[in-house]
Design a protein around this motif. Structure first.
Motif, PDB file in Angstrom:
ATOM      1  N   ILE A  63      -9.615  -9.286 -18.221  1.00 28.35           N
ATOM      2  CA  ILE A  63     -10.756  -9.563 -17.347  1.00 28.35           C
ATOM      3  C   ILE A  63     -10.970  -8.284 -16.549  1.00 28.35           C
ATOM      4  O   ILE A  63     -10.028  -7.754 -15.969  1.00 28.35           O
ATOM      5  CB  ILE A  63     -10.485 -10.741 -16.392  1.00 28.35           C
ATOM      6  CG1 ILE A  63     -10.359 -12.051 -17.167  1.00 28.35           C
ATOM      7  CG2 ILE A  63     -11.589 -10.831 -15.337  1.00 28.35           C
ATOM      8  CD1 ILE A  63     -10.027 -13.252 -16.298  1.00 28.35           C
ATOM      9  N   GLU A  64     -12.201  -7.785 -16.534  1.00 34.09           N
ATOM     10  CA  GLU A  64     -12.488  -6.540 -15.827  1.00 34.09           C
ATOM     11  C   GLU A  64     -13.451  -6.781 -14.673  1.00 34.09           C
ATOM     12  O   GLU A  64     -14.544  -7.332 -14.861  1.00 34.09           O
ATOM     13  CB  GLU A  64     -13.058  -5.503 -16.790  1.00 34.09           C
ATOM     14  CG  GLU A  64     -13.119  -4.136 -16.188  1.00 34.09           C
ATOM     15  CD  GLU A  64     -13.410  -3.058 -17.210  1.00 34.09           C
ATOM     16  OE1 GLU A  64     -13.879  -1.982 -16.794  1.00 34.09           O
ATOM     17  OE2 GLU A  64     -13.196  -3.287 -18.412  1.00 34.09           O
ATOM     18  N   GLN A  65     -13.038  -6.369 -13.489  1.00 35.62           N
ATOM     19  CA  GLN A  65     -13.844  -6.545 -12.280  1.00 35.62           C
ATOM     20  C   GLN A  65     -15.249  -5.994 -12.497  1.00 35.62           C
ATOM     21  O   GLN A  65     -15.433  -4.916 -13.046  1.00 35.62           O
ATOM     22  CB  GLN A  65     -13.182  -5.833 -11.100  1.00 35.62           C
ATOM     23  CG  GLN A  65     -13.902  -6.031  -9.792  1.00 35.62           C
ATOM     24  CD  GLN A  65     -13.161  -5.396  -8.624  1.00 35.62           C
ATOM     25  OE1 GLN A  65     -12.029  -4.959  -8.747  1.00 35.62           O
ATOM     26  NE2 GLN A  65     -13.813  -5.341  -7.482  1.00 35.62           N
ATOM     27  N   GLY A  66     -16.251  -6.764 -12.080  1.00 35.89           N
ATOM     28  CA  GLY A  66     -17.645  -6.343 -12.185  1.00 35.89           C
ATOM     29  C   GLY A  66     -18.319  -6.736 -13.481  1.00 35.89           C
ATOM     30  O   GLY A  66     -19.553  -6.752 -13.549  1.00 35.89           O
ATOM     31  N   GLN A  67     -17.552  -7.051 -14.518  1.00 36.57           N
ATOM     32  CA  GLN A  67     -18.147  -7.455 -15.791  1.00 36.57           C
ATOM     33  C   GLN A  67     -18.699  -8.871 -15.680  1.00 36.57           C
ATOM     34  O   GLN A  67     -18.285  -9.650 -14.833  1.00 36.57           O
ATOM     35  CB  GLN A  67     -17.113  -7.385 -16.916  1.00 36.57           C
ATOM     36  CG  GLN A  67     -16.641  -5.982 -17.213  1.00 36.57           C
ATOM     37  CD  GLN A  67     -17.773  -5.085 -17.679  1.00 36.57           C
ATOM     38  OE1 GLN A  67     -18.510  -5.429 -18.592  1.00 36.57           O
ATOM     39  NE2 GLN A  67     -17.914  -3.930 -17.043  1.00 36.57           N
ATOM     40  N   HIS A  68     -19.629  -9.179 -16.547  1.00 34.19           N
ATOM     41  CA  HIS A  68     -20.275 -10.485 -16.515  1.00 34.19           C
ATOM     42  C   HIS A  68     -19.948 -11.236 -17.803  1.00 34.19           C
ATOM     43  O   HIS A  68     -20.412 -10.860 -18.878  1.00 34.19           O
ATOM     44  CB  HIS A  68     -21.783 -10.299 -16.367  1.00 34.19           C
ATOM     45  CG  HIS A  68     -22.480 -11.542 -15.932  1.00 34.19           C
ATOM     46  ND1 HIS A  68     -22.660 -11.848 -14.617  1.00 34.19           N
ATOM     47  CD2 HIS A  68     -23.012 -12.548 -16.644  1.00 34.19           C
ATOM     48  CE1 HIS A  68     -23.295 -12.998 -14.522  1.00 34.19           C
ATOM     49  NE2 HIS A  68     -23.520 -13.436 -15.744  1.00 34.19           N
ATOM     50  N   ASP A  69     -19.141 -12.269 -17.702  1.00 32.08           N
ATOM     51  CA  ASP A  69     -18.894 -13.193 -18.806  1.00 32.08           C
ATOM     52  C   ASP A  69     -18.398 -14.495 -18.194  1.00 32.08           C
ATOM     53  O   ASP A  69     -18.117 -14.559 -17.006  1.00 32.08           O
ATOM     54  CB  ASP A  69     -17.915 -12.622 -19.839  1.00 32.08           C
ATOM     55  CG  ASP A  69     -16.481 -12.595 -19.361  1.00 32.08           C
ATOM     56  OD1 ASP A  69     -15.873 -13.669 -19.264  1.00 32.08           O
ATOM     57  OD2 ASP A  69     -15.972 -11.495 -19.092  1.00 32.08           O
TER      58      ASP A  69
ATOM     59  N   TYR B 164     -13.911 -18.364 -11.186  1.00 30.35           N
ATOM     60  CA  TYR B 164     -15.114 -18.089 -10.387  1.00 30.35           C
ATOM     61  C   TYR B 164     -16.303 -17.727 -11.273  1.00 30.35           C
ATOM     62  O   TYR B 164     -17.388 -18.285 -11.118  1.00 30.35           O
ATOM     63  CB  TYR B 164     -14.875 -16.980  -9.365  1.00 30.35           C
ATOM     64  CG  TYR B 164     -13.906 -17.339  -8.267  1.00 30.35           C
ATOM     65  CD1 TYR B 164     -13.937 -18.570  -7.643  1.00 30.35           C
ATOM     66  CD2 TYR B 164     -12.947 -16.431  -7.843  1.00 30.35           C
ATOM     67  CE1 TYR B 164     -13.049 -18.906  -6.637  1.00 30.35           C
ATOM     68  CE2 TYR B 164     -12.056 -16.745  -6.836  1.00 30.35           C
ATOM     69  CZ  TYR B 164     -12.105 -17.984  -6.233  1.00 30.35           C
ATOM     70  OH  TYR B 164     -11.226 -18.296  -5.244  1.00 30.35           O
ATOM     71  N   ALA B 165     -16.109 -16.805 -12.176  1.00 27.35           N
ATOM     72  CA  ALA B 165     -17.206 -16.409 -13.068  1.00 27.35           C
ATOM     73  C   ALA B 165     -17.598 -17.552 -13.998  1.00 27.35           C
ATOM     74  O   ALA B 165     -18.769 -17.734 -14.313  1.00 27.35           O
ATOM     75  CB  ALA B 165     -16.807 -15.175 -13.878  1.00 27.35           C
ATOM     76  N   PHE B 166     -16.621 -18.322 -14.423  1.00 29.66           N
ATOM     77  CA  PHE B 166     -16.882 -19.463 -15.304  1.00 29.66           C
ATOM     78  C   PHE B 166     -17.763 -20.503 -14.610  1.00 29.66           C
ATOM     79  O   PHE B 166     -18.731 -20.981 -15.171  1.00 29.66           O
ATOM     80  CB  PHE B 166     -15.552 -20.092 -15.724  1.00 29.66           C
ATOM     81  CG  PHE B 166     -15.690 -21.315 -16.572  1.00 29.66           C
ATOM     82  CD1 PHE B 166     -15.982 -21.201 -17.928  1.00 29.66           C
ATOM     83  CD2 PHE B 166     -15.524 -22.575 -16.028  1.00 29.66           C
ATOM     84  CE1 PHE B 166     -16.109 -22.339 -18.722  1.00 29.66           C
ATOM     85  CE2 PHE B 166     -15.644 -23.722 -16.812  1.00 29.66           C
ATOM     86  CZ  PHE B 166     -15.938 -23.593 -18.157  1.00 29.66           C
ATOM     87  N   LEU B 167     -17.427 -20.825 -13.367  1.00 34.44           N
ATOM     88  CA  LEU B 167     -18.148 -21.871 -12.647  1.00 34.44           C
ATOM     89  C   LEU B 167     -19.474 -21.407 -12.054  1.00 34.44           C
ATOM     90  O   LEU B 167     -20.450 -22.162 -12.039  1.00 34.44           O
ATOM     91  CB  LEU B 167     -17.268 -22.437 -11.527  1.00 34.44           C
ATOM     92  CG  LEU B 167     -16.029 -23.184 -11.990  1.00 34.44           C
ATOM     93  CD1 LEU B 167     -15.129 -23.493 -10.804  1.00 34.44           C
ATOM     94  CD2 LEU B 167     -16.399 -24.447 -12.747  1.00 34.44           C
ATOM     95  N   ASP B 168     -19.509 -20.168 -11.552  1.00 32.84           N
ATOM     96  CA  ASP B 168     -20.683 -19.687 -10.813  1.00 32.84           C
ATOM     97  C   ASP B 168     -21.572 -18.723 -11.575  1.00 32.84           C
ATOM     98  O   ASP B 168     -22.574 -18.260 -11.028  1.00 32.84           O
ATOM     99  CB  ASP B 168     -20.238 -18.984  -9.523  1.00 32.84           C
ATOM    100  CG  ASP B 168     -19.607 -19.940  -8.532  1.00 32.84           C
ATOM    101  OD1 ASP B 168     -19.790 -21.158  -8.678  1.00 32.84           O
ATOM    102  OD2 ASP B 168     -18.927 -19.465  -7.607  1.00 32.84           O
TER     103      ASP B 168
ATOM    104  N   THR C  55     -14.792 -10.969  -9.988  1.00 34.47           N
ATOM    105  CA  THR C  55     -14.425 -10.499  -8.657  1.00 34.47           C
ATOM    106  C   THR C  55     -13.155  -9.664  -8.663  1.00 34.47           C
ATOM    107  O   THR C  55     -12.825  -9.035  -7.669  1.00 34.47           O
ATOM    108  CB  THR C  55     -14.255 -11.682  -7.691  1.00 34.47           C
ATOM    109  OG1 THR C  55     -13.219 -12.534  -8.190  1.00 34.47           O
ATOM    110  CG2 THR C  55     -15.557 -12.466  -7.538  1.00 34.47           C
ATOM    111  N   ALA C  56     -12.423  -9.657  -9.778  1.00 35.18           N
ATOM    112  CA  ALA C  56     -11.184  -8.902  -9.892  1.00 35.18           C
ATOM    113  C   ALA C  56     -10.877  -8.656 -11.368  1.00 35.18           C
ATOM    114  O   ALA C  56     -11.455  -9.297 -12.246  1.00 35.18           O
ATOM    115  CB  ALA C  56     -10.024  -9.675  -9.248  1.00 35.18           C
TER     116      ALA C  56
END
Length: 81
Positions: free
Chosen positions: A29-35, A67-71, A76-77
């Motif tokens: 998981i890379e901070q700032g990426q979108h998935d 966080y990215a999964f739900l929102d 974020t990290a």
């Protein structure tokens, strides 16, 4: 969600997902990426890093990437094995 709650849904998460083994020191998981991937750790532990600083260690039985999964927001990290 408590560990007990995750244990209750672990079979469902495992059944819906894809099992992967990752090498040591691998950033998955890379901070700032979108998935919107969500990860449930079956064994081992991973390090959570934000802005180059250690934030937490997450162990087997826990979830990362929620966080990215739900929102549907950027990561974020970063997380590495």
């Amino acid at each position: 969600m408590s560990h007990h709650g995750l244990a209750d849904i672990a079979p469902t998460l495992i059944g819906l997902g894809t099992r992967r083994s990752l090498p040591a020191d691998h950033i998955f998981i890379e901070q700032g990426q979108h998935d919107q991937s969500l990860f449930y750790l079956l064994d081992g532990s991973v390090e959570v890093v934000r802005d180059g600083q250690h934030v937490a260690t997450v162990h087997a039985g826990d979830v990362v990437g929620e966080y990215a999964f739900l929102d549907n927001r950027p990561r974020t990290a970063s997380v590495r094995t």
